[in-house]
Design a protein around this motif. Structure first.
Motif, PDB file in Angstrom:
ATOM      1  N   ASN A 112     -10.699 -20.679 -15.399  1.00 17.19           N
ATOM      2  CA  ASN A 112     -10.870 -20.844 -13.967  1.00 17.19           C
ATOM      3  C   ASN A 112     -11.275 -19.507 -13.337  1.00 17.19           C
ATOM      4  N   PRO A 113     -12.391 -19.470 -12.600  1.00 17.04           N
ATOM      5  CA  PRO A 113     -12.919 -18.199 -12.066  1.00 17.04           C
ATOM      6  C   PRO A 113     -12.010 -17.512 -11.060  1.00 17.04           C
ATOM      7  N   SER A 114     -11.039 -18.220 -10.495  1.00 13.79           N
ATOM      8  CA  SER A 114     -10.127 -17.582  -9.541  1.00 13.79           C
ATOM      9  C   SER A 114      -9.261 -16.519 -10.220  1.00 13.79           C
ATOM     10  N   TYR A 115      -9.170 -16.600 -11.552  1.00 16.96           N
ATOM     11  CA  TYR A 115      -8.451 -15.554 -12.281  1.00 16.96           C
ATOM     12  C   TYR A 115      -9.093 -14.194 -12.026  1.00 16.96           C
ATOM     13  N   ARG A 116     -10.420 -14.168 -11.922  1.00 18.30           N
ATOM     14  CA  ARG A 116     -11.113 -12.909 -11.665  1.00 18.30           C
ATOM     15  C   ARG A 116     -10.728 -12.340 -10.302  1.00 18.30           C
ATOM     16  N   ASP A 117     -10.492 -13.213  -9.335  1.00 16.46           N
ATOM     17  CA  ASP A 117     -10.063 -12.740  -8.013  1.00 16.46           C
ATOM     18  C   ASP A 117      -8.667 -12.130  -8.084  1.00 16.46           C
ATOM     19  N   TRP A 118      -7.781 -12.799  -8.828  1.00 17.07           N
ATOM     20  CA  TRP A 118      -6.429 -12.250  -9.010  1.00 17.07           C
ATOM     21  C   TRP A 118      -6.491 -10.912  -9.729  1.00 17.07           C
ATOM     22  N   PHE A 119      -7.284 -10.841 -10.786  1.00 15.23           N
ATOM     23  CA  PHE A 119      -7.403  -9.624 -11.578  1.00 15.23           C
ATOM     24  C   PHE A 119      -7.986  -8.483 -10.735  1.00 15.23           C
ATOM     25  N   ALA A 120      -8.973  -8.809  -9.903  1.00 21.24           N
ATOM     26  CA  ALA A 120      -9.588  -7.789  -9.049  1.00 21.24           C
ATOM     27  C   ALA A 120      -8.571  -7.196  -8.078  1.00 21.24           C
ATOM     28  N   LYS A 121      -7.664  -8.034  -7.609  1.00 18.52           N
ATOM     29  CA  LYS A 121      -6.627  -7.549  -6.695  1.00 18.52           C
ATOM     30  C   LYS A 121      -5.674  -6.606  -7.427  1.00 18.52           C
ATOM     31  N   VAL A 122      -5.345  -6.951  -8.668  1.00 25.71           N
ATOM     32  CA  VAL A 122      -4.493  -6.069  -9.465  1.00 25.71           C
ATOM     33  C   VAL A 122      -5.200  -4.741  -9.708  1.00 25.71           C
ATOM     34  N   ASP A 123      -6.471  -4.809 -10.061  1.00 25.24           N
ATOM     35  CA  ASP A 123      -7.272  -3.608 -10.307  1.00 25.24           C
ATOM     36  C   ASP A 123      -7.310  -2.714  -9.070  1.00 25.24           C
ATOM     37  N   GLU A 124      -7.557  -3.325  -7.930  1.00 18.52           N
ATOM     38  CA  GLU A 124      -7.680  -2.579  -6.677  1.00 18.52           C
ATOM     39  C   GLU A 124      -6.381  -1.865  -6.306  1.00 18.52           C
ATOM     40  N   ASN A 125      -5.258  -2.478  -6.669  1.00 18.88           N
ATOM     41  CA  ASN A 125      -3.955  -1.928  -6.269  1.00 18.88           C
ATOM     42  C   ASN A 125      -3.196  -1.268  -7.418  1.00 18.88           C
ATOM     43  N   ALA A 126      -3.849  -1.126  -8.577  1.00 15.72           N
ATOM     44  CA  ALA A 126      -3.154  -0.654  -9.778  1.00 15.72           C
ATOM     45  C   ALA A 126      -2.527   0.721  -9.593  1.00 15.72           C
ATOM     46  N   ASN A 127      -3.247   1.642  -8.988  1.00 14.51           N
ATOM     47  CA  ASN A 127      -2.689   2.989  -8.811  1.00 14.51           C
ATOM     48  C   ASN A 127      -1.428   2.967  -7.959  1.00 14.51           C
ATOM     49  N   ASP A 128      -1.473   2.223  -6.862  1.00 21.72           N
ATOM     50  CA  ASP A 128      -0.289   2.124  -6.004  1.00 21.72           C
ATOM     51  C   ASP A 128       0.873   1.470  -6.740  1.00 21.72           C
ATOM     52  N   LEU A 129       0.568   0.464  -7.547  1.00 20.94           N
ATOM     53  CA  LEU A 129       1.607  -0.207  -8.321  1.00 20.94           C
ATOM     54  C   LEU A 129       2.256   0.766  -9.304  1.00 20.94           C
ATOM     55  N   LEU A 130       1.426   1.568  -9.964  1.00 23.88           N
ATOM     56  CA  LEU A 130       1.954   2.520 -10.941  1.00 23.88           C
ATOM     57  C   LEU A 130       2.808   3.587 -10.282  1.00 23.88           C
ATOM     58  N   LEU A 131       2.451   3.971  -9.079  1.00 23.34           N
ATOM     59  CA  LEU A 131       3.216   5.008  -8.389  1.00 23.34           C
ATOM     60  C   LEU A 131       4.588   4.516  -7.952  1.00 23.34           C
ATOM     61  N   THR A 132       4.805   3.194  -7.948  1.00 25.26           N
ATOM     62  CA  THR A 132       6.146   2.674  -7.670  1.00 25.26           C
ATOM     63  C   THR A 132       7.059   2.808  -8.890  1.00 25.26           C
ATOM     64  N   ILE A 133       6.451   3.069 -10.049  1.00 21.24           N
ATOM     65  CA  ILE A 133       7.206   3.203 -11.300  1.00 21.24           C
ATOM     66  C   ILE A 133       7.336   4.659 -11.717  1.00 21.24           C
ATOM     67  N   LEU A 134       6.255   5.409 -11.564  1.00 26.23           N
ATOM     68  CA  LEU A 134       6.234   6.802 -12.012  1.00 26.23           C
ATOM     69  C   LEU A 134       6.922   7.719 -11.010  1.00 26.23           C
ATOM     70  N   PRO A 135       7.740   8.651 -11.472  1.00 25.39           N
ATOM     71  CA  PRO A 135       8.266   9.671 -10.557  1.00 25.39           C
ATOM     72  C   PRO A 135       7.133  10.565 -10.081  1.00 25.39           C
ATOM     73  N   ALA A 136       7.346  11.234  -8.966  1.00 22.76           N
ATOM     74  CA  ALA A 136       6.287  12.021  -8.334  1.00 22.76           C
ATOM     75  C   ALA A 136       5.677  13.041  -9.283  1.00 22.76           C
ATOM     76  N   GLU A 137       6.497  13.658 -10.114  1.00 24.62           N
ATOM     77  CA  GLU A 137       5.974  14.690 -11.001  1.00 24.62           C
ATOM     78  C   GLU A 137       5.101  14.143 -12.128  1.00 24.62           C
ATOM     79  N   LEU A 138       5.099  12.816 -12.308  1.00 25.65           N
ATOM     80  CA  LEU A 138       4.274  12.191 -13.342  1.00 25.65           C
ATOM     81  C   LEU A 138       3.161  11.331 -12.749  1.00 25.65           C
ATOM     82  N   SER A 139       2.897  11.481 -11.472  1.00 29.41           N
ATOM     83  CA  SER A 139       1.905  10.637 -10.810  1.00 29.41           C
ATOM     84  C   SER A 139       0.518  10.754 -11.436  1.00 29.41           C
ATOM     85  N   GLU A 140       0.221  11.930 -12.020  1.00 25.56           N
ATOM     86  CA  GLU A 140      -1.096  12.130 -12.631  1.00 25.56           C
ATOM     87  C   GLU A 140      -1.301  11.226 -13.844  1.00 25.56           C
ATOM     88  N   ALA A 141      -0.215  10.719 -14.414  1.00 27.49           N
ATOM     89  CA  ALA A 141      -0.329   9.842 -15.594  1.00 27.49           C
ATOM     90  C   ALA A 141      -0.919   8.488 -15.249  1.00 27.49           C
TER      91      ALA A 141
END
Length: 381
Positions: A154-183
């Motif tokens: 179903n092509p709507s999966y691509r829309d969901w995936f694109a949203k994850v891609d667009e927000n991936a950095n912000d999502l990762l920063l909720t997990i990584l401590p500030a000193e590891l943000s570059e990872a």
């Protein structure tokens, strides 16, 4: 080439109150060995190929990469490096893979005898991961499937995936401590690939392995500690598995690299490893209990292995012996410990050693590709 069949499984004898599950056998192949197996997990009845541990590792969490923490500029986007059979041979002999397998075994050890509902204190990092997966789950609800005639892709999966891609950095920063943000730059490709392929609209054991790699790299950075081993299974991976089942049944992703009826499962492998460990030593549930619907209804939510069987029966019509003959065969194994050890060996052979799967695996500074010519003598499957 025929996929590896479960070598430790044999048809069960009939009991007074239950007929043995029927066994569906694969057609003969040029590699068929008609001689009986010489012992449990020693030879493959279908192909004659040995099932030995490709990677011998001890269960342990990865060592911290303190040099990466001190030099964040060394982080780089994870990328593919296995481009041919020689590359795969190097990978199979690498210390990085041995460390990764040690991580999988460490979680396997922690999960032994522990139901999902076990009272386990979750760290802040575990709760952050669970919260992130909850967010991705809510985005599935916000991205309904498009109406189409085809069942899969179903092509709507691509829309969901694109949203994850667009927000991936912000999502990762909720997990990584500030000193590891570059990872985040290195972890982002792993996180995305762990949810399938946006172009092909497919998902399989390779993507699941990449998600496990993502968790491994977080542990290598010190985000997850030794005390997080069990919650990584009962909290994080369980939440991930539920999300992927929701994605699969919403967008009907094509099974990536599936062996169809002759494979273990169309999409997953790790829950069969950690799930069989959960049941190791259980006095009331045996491998043959997967044929007991009452057990599935009562205990599937607490044990990953049973949850997988219940999900298969939900999405596939027909007896388990016809839809999943390998799992049907494995139900004849007398103990969960034998199922667990067999699953570990099978995972190494059927996932980690397969070029069509591992050519998509991602490498970086946290999971390096070791280009060592002396490792070329390792046979690739």
């Amino acid at each position: 080439m025929e996929p590896t069949k479960a070598p430790w499984a044999h048809p069960p004898a009939a009991t007074n109150n239950q007929a043995p599950p029927t066994t569906l056998r694969s057609p003969p192949s040029p590699l068929t060995d008609n001689s009986p197996a010489t012992g449990p997990v020693s030879n493959l009845r279908a192909t004659g190929r040995p099932v030995d541990l490709v990677v011998k590792a001890e269960p342990r969490m990865p060592s911290l990469v303190t040099e990466r923490m001190q030099k964040p500029q060394q982080f780089k986007p994870a990328e593919r490096r296995v481009t041919n059979k020689a590359d795969l041979q190097r990978f199979l002999k690498s210390q990085a893979l041995k460390d990764f397998m040690g991580f999988i075994l460490a979680l396997n050890e922690a999960a032994q005898g522990q139901p999902i509902s076990a009272q386990t204190k979750a760290s802040e990092a575990i709760n952050s991961m669970v919260s992130m997966l909850d967010t991705l789950n809510s985005w599935v609800d916000e991205t309904p499937p498009a109406k189409q005639a085809l069942r899969y892709g179903n092509p709507s999966y691509r829309d969901w995936f694109a949203k994850v891609d667009e927000n991936a950095n912000d999502l990762l920063l909720t997990i990584l401590p500030a000193e590891l943000s570059e990872a985040a730059i290195e972890l982002k490709p792993m996180l995305l690939d762990g949810f399938g392929n946006q172009t092909r609209i497919d998902y399989g054991t390779g993507h699941e392995t990449t998600f496990c790699e993502f968790l491994f790299c977080l542990a290598k950075l010190g985000v997850f500690q030794d005390s997080d081993r069990l919650p990584l299974v009962t909290h994080v991976f369980t939440k991930y598995l539920r999300l992927m089942r929701k994605i699969q049944t919403t967008y009907w992703l094509e099974p990536a690299g599936s062996h169809g009826v002759w494979g273990l499962d169309d999409y997953q492998f790790l829950p069969f490893i950690w799930g069989s460990s959960q049941l190791n030593g259980h006095t009331g549930i045996t491998p043959s209990s997967i044929h007991n619907q009452a057990v599935l209804e009562t205990d599937a939510a607490d044990y990953l292995y049973l949850g997988c069987i219940k999900f298969i029966k939900h999405v596939k019509k027909g007896p388990l012996a016809e839809t999943s003959p390998m799992l049907n065969d494995i139900s004849a194994v007398p103990t969960w410990s034998k199922v667990n050890s067999g699953m570990i060996k099978m995972y190494q052979v059927e996932v980690l050693s397969k070029f069509p799967i591992m050519q998509h695996f991602l490498f970086g500074s946290l999971f390096p590709f070791e280009d060592d010519e002396e490792n070329l003598d390792v046979p690739a499957q």
